[in-house]
Write a protein that holds these residues in place. Sequence first.
Motif, PDB file in Angstrom:
ATOM      1  N   CYS A 187     -20.347  15.078 -20.107  1.00 47.51           N
ATOM      2  CA  CYS A 187     -19.960  16.493 -20.133  1.00 47.51           C
ATOM      3  C   CYS A 187     -18.442  16.616 -19.969  1.00 47.51           C
ATOM      4  O   CYS A 187     -17.881  16.147 -18.986  1.00 47.51           O
ATOM      5  CB  CYS A 187     -20.656  17.255 -19.013  1.00 47.51           C
ATOM      6  SG  CYS A 187     -20.225  19.000 -19.041  1.00 47.51           S
ATOM      7  N   PRO A 188     -17.771  17.292 -20.943  1.00 55.26           N
ATOM      8  CA  PRO A 188     -16.314  17.412 -20.836  1.00 55.26           C
ATOM      9  C   PRO A 188     -15.866  18.433 -19.774  1.00 55.26           C
ATOM     10  O   PRO A 188     -14.696  18.443 -19.398  1.00 55.26           O
ATOM     11  CB  PRO A 188     -15.885  17.864 -22.237  1.00 55.26           C
ATOM     12  CG  PRO A 188     -17.105  18.448 -22.868  1.00 55.26           C
ATOM     13  CD  PRO A 188     -18.302  17.846 -22.188  1.00 55.26           C
ATOM     14  N   HIS A 189     -16.780  19.293 -19.315  1.00 55.84           N
ATOM     15  CA  HIS A 189     -16.403  20.324 -18.334  1.00 55.84           C
ATOM     16  C   HIS A 189     -17.404  20.352 -17.184  1.00 55.84           C
ATOM     17  O   HIS A 189     -18.154  21.327 -17.048  1.00 55.84           O
ATOM     18  CB  HIS A 189     -16.360  21.714 -19.001  1.00 55.84           C
ATOM     19  CG  HIS A 189     -15.482  21.755 -20.207  1.00 55.84           C
ATOM     20  ND1 HIS A 189     -15.962  21.623 -21.498  1.00 55.84           N
ATOM     21  CD2 HIS A 189     -14.138  21.899 -20.314  1.00 55.84           C
ATOM     22  CE1 HIS A 189     -14.948  21.688 -22.347  1.00 55.84           C
ATOM     23  NE2 HIS A 189     -13.835  21.850 -21.665  1.00 55.84           N
ATOM     24  N   PRO A 190     -17.412  19.302 -16.372  1.00 53.12           N
ATOM     25  CA  PRO A 190     -18.384  19.288 -15.273  1.00 53.12           C
ATOM     26  C   PRO A 190     -18.138  20.469 -14.330  1.00 53.12           C
ATOM     27  O   PRO A 190     -16.982  20.892 -14.170  1.00 53.12           O
ATOM     28  CB  PRO A 190     -18.113  17.966 -14.556  1.00 53.12           C
ATOM     29  CG  PRO A 190     -17.177  17.191 -15.418  1.00 53.12           C
ATOM     30  CD  PRO A 190     -16.503  18.146 -16.346  1.00 53.12           C
ATOM     31  N   GLY A 191     -19.208  21.007 -13.774  1.00 51.73           N
ATOM     32  CA  GLY A 191     -19.065  22.186 -12.912  1.00 51.73           C
ATOM     33  C   GLY A 191     -19.774  22.004 -11.591  1.00 51.73           C
ATOM     34  O   GLY A 191     -20.147  20.891 -11.211  1.00 51.73           O
ATOM     35  N   THR A 192     -19.943  23.128 -10.920  1.00 47.65           N
ATOM     36  CA  THR A 192     -20.619  23.137  -9.618  1.00 47.65           C
ATOM     37  C   THR A 192     -21.755  24.164  -9.713  1.00 47.65           C
ATOM     38  O   THR A 192     -21.761  24.984 -10.641  1.00 47.65           O
ATOM     39  CB  THR A 192     -19.655  23.593  -8.509  1.00 47.65           C
ATOM     40  OG1 THR A 192     -19.268  24.950  -8.809  1.00 47.65           O
ATOM     41  CG2 THR A 192     -18.417  22.725  -8.435  1.00 47.65           C
ATOM     42  N   PRO A 193     -22.666  24.174  -8.725  1.00 48.72           N
ATOM     43  CA  PRO A 193     -23.792  25.114  -8.810  1.00 48.72           C
ATOM     44  C   PRO A 193     -23.343  26.574  -8.955  1.00 48.72           C
ATOM     45  O   PRO A 193     -24.069  27.391  -9.515  1.00 48.72           O
ATOM     46  CB  PRO A 193     -24.533  24.895  -7.489  1.00 48.72           C
ATOM     47  CG  PRO A 193     -24.203  23.492  -7.096  1.00 48.72           C
ATOM     48  CD  PRO A 193     -22.805  23.228  -7.613  1.00 48.72           C
ATOM     49  N   SER A 194     -22.133  26.899  -8.488  1.00 48.39           N
ATOM     50  CA  SER A 194     -21.739  28.307  -8.545  1.00 48.39           C
ATOM     51  C   SER A 194     -21.166  28.721  -9.898  1.00 48.39           C
ATOM     52  O   SER A 194     -21.094  29.907 -10.201  1.00 48.39           O
ATOM     53  CB  SER A 194     -20.729  28.610  -7.434  1.00 48.39           C
ATOM     54  OG  SER A 194     -19.616  27.781  -7.623  1.00 48.39           O
ATOM     55  N   ASN A 195     -20.751  27.756 -10.743  1.00 49.11           N
ATOM     56  CA  ASN A 195     -20.133  28.174 -12.011  1.00 49.11           C
ATOM     57  C   ASN A 195     -20.719  27.472 -13.233  1.00 49.11           C
ATOM     58  O   ASN A 195     -20.137  27.513 -14.298  1.00 49.11           O
ATOM     59  CB  ASN A 195     -18.616  27.908 -11.967  1.00 49.11           C
ATOM     60  CG  ASN A 195     -18.293  26.409 -12.039  1.00 49.11           C
ATOM     61  OD1 ASN A 195     -19.189  25.572 -11.970  1.00 49.11           O
ATOM     62  ND2 ASN A 195     -17.025  26.091 -12.175  1.00 49.11           N
ATOM     63  N   ALA A 196     -21.853  26.801 -13.059  1.00 47.33           N
ATOM     64  CA  ALA A 196     -22.320  25.950 -14.153  1.00 47.33           C
ATOM     65  C   ALA A 196     -23.826  26.035 -14.341  1.00 47.33           C
ATOM     66  O   ALA A 196     -24.548  26.549 -13.487  1.00 47.33           O
ATOM     67  CB  ALA A 196     -21.922  24.501 -13.860  1.00 47.33           C
ATOM     68  N   ALA A 197     -24.252  25.517 -15.490  1.00 45.29           N
ATOM     69  CA  ALA A 197     -25.688  25.386 -15.773  1.00 45.29           C
ATOM     70  C   ALA A 197     -26.094  23.960 -15.427  1.00 45.29           C
ATOM     71  O   ALA A 197     -25.280  23.041 -15.514  1.00 45.29           O
ATOM     72  CB  ALA A 197     -25.940  25.657 -17.249  1.00 45.29           C
ATOM     73  N   LEU A 198     -27.345  23.799 -15.046  1.00 53.23           N
ATOM     74  CA  LEU A 198     -27.836  22.444 -14.768  1.00 53.23           C
ATOM     75  C   LEU A 198     -28.549  21.921 -16.010  1.00 53.23           C
ATOM     76  O   LEU A 198     -29.427  22.595 -16.559  1.00 53.23           O
ATOM     77  CB  LEU A 198     -28.807  22.466 -13.586  1.00 53.23           C
ATOM     78  CG  LEU A 198     -29.224  21.086 -13.079  1.00 53.23           C
ATOM     79  CD1 LEU A 198     -28.055  20.365 -12.403  1.00 53.23           C
ATOM     80  CD2 LEU A 198     -30.384  21.196 -12.104  1.00 53.23           C
TER      81      LEU A 198
END
Length: 300
Positions: free
Chosen positions: A121-132
């Motif tokens: 994933c080129p844009h890893p995120g966190t639970p608050s700003n991303a989809a799982l």
Amino acid sequence: MPSPNSAYTGRFAPSPSGPLHIGSLVTALASYLDARANQGQWLLRMEDIDPPREQASAAQQIINSLIKHGLQWDGDVFWQSQASATYDFYLQQLLDQNLAYWCACSRRQLAQTKGLHTGQCPHPGTPSNAALRLRIPDESVNFTDQIQGHQTRIQTDIGDPVLKRKDGLYAYQLAVVVDDARQGVTDIVRGVDLLDASAWQIHLQQALGFPSVRYCHIPVIVGADGHKLSKQSFAPALDDSHAIDNLRLALRYLQQTSAPDTITEIQALLRWAIAHWRPQDIPASRYINELSPDALHHHR
Ligand code: GLU
């Protein structure tokens, strides 16, 4: 009554985004007949996990319509909205095993790959700003659909599906797999528009250690404009006061032998249809054209 066959559990799993239309009746009827012809259980699961796409009265309308059409399910209706704690449990299991990851890619970024997300994933995120997303392994999935035949999907065809959305809602792919497993479903009869999703669902079953199921994807009805009849495209709601005609029409779409005209009661028609159920006669195509309601009378 023969005793239920524990080796067969089927289900109808509508999303309450609108009332039933003839296309959804065809799906409900096919799964009902297949279950009953196999002395199986037939469950009703309301897939009400996407409030923005739901209509307030649709779930109740669907339930009433099924009853009016004589399609009696076993046990209580299962409401996904009441059962979501389990989804978190399995998401955590996937995260712990590094089989899922938080992805903050935007829709625009994904458009460059036609919405497909594969690999790192080129844009890893966190639970608050991303989809799982589920990490799909670099292996092909092979399965045999009872109507559509042998299917193979490779990783780069399907990409990594979303299991929990950025807005915090659980995705259909997650809920359907968890609930089919917790309800002990063995046989899934549904529209062919979900054939591709089966590849994701099989990967997810395997990642969670769930048993596999048999698939039977029936063609979907397309209207004159070439689009699938759907609640979103405002297909007309079934007229419950013509339930027996609707059932006869649904049997025609499934290319089952017409029941004799002397049958005028719903339960008698359903018993006849169970006794004469031939899933092998369902067209192995993806689409069937919409029939005009009076085509029924011309084809007897
Ligand atoms: N809820 C989905 C729908 O109404 C169908 C789910 C399924 O049968 O797997 O399109």
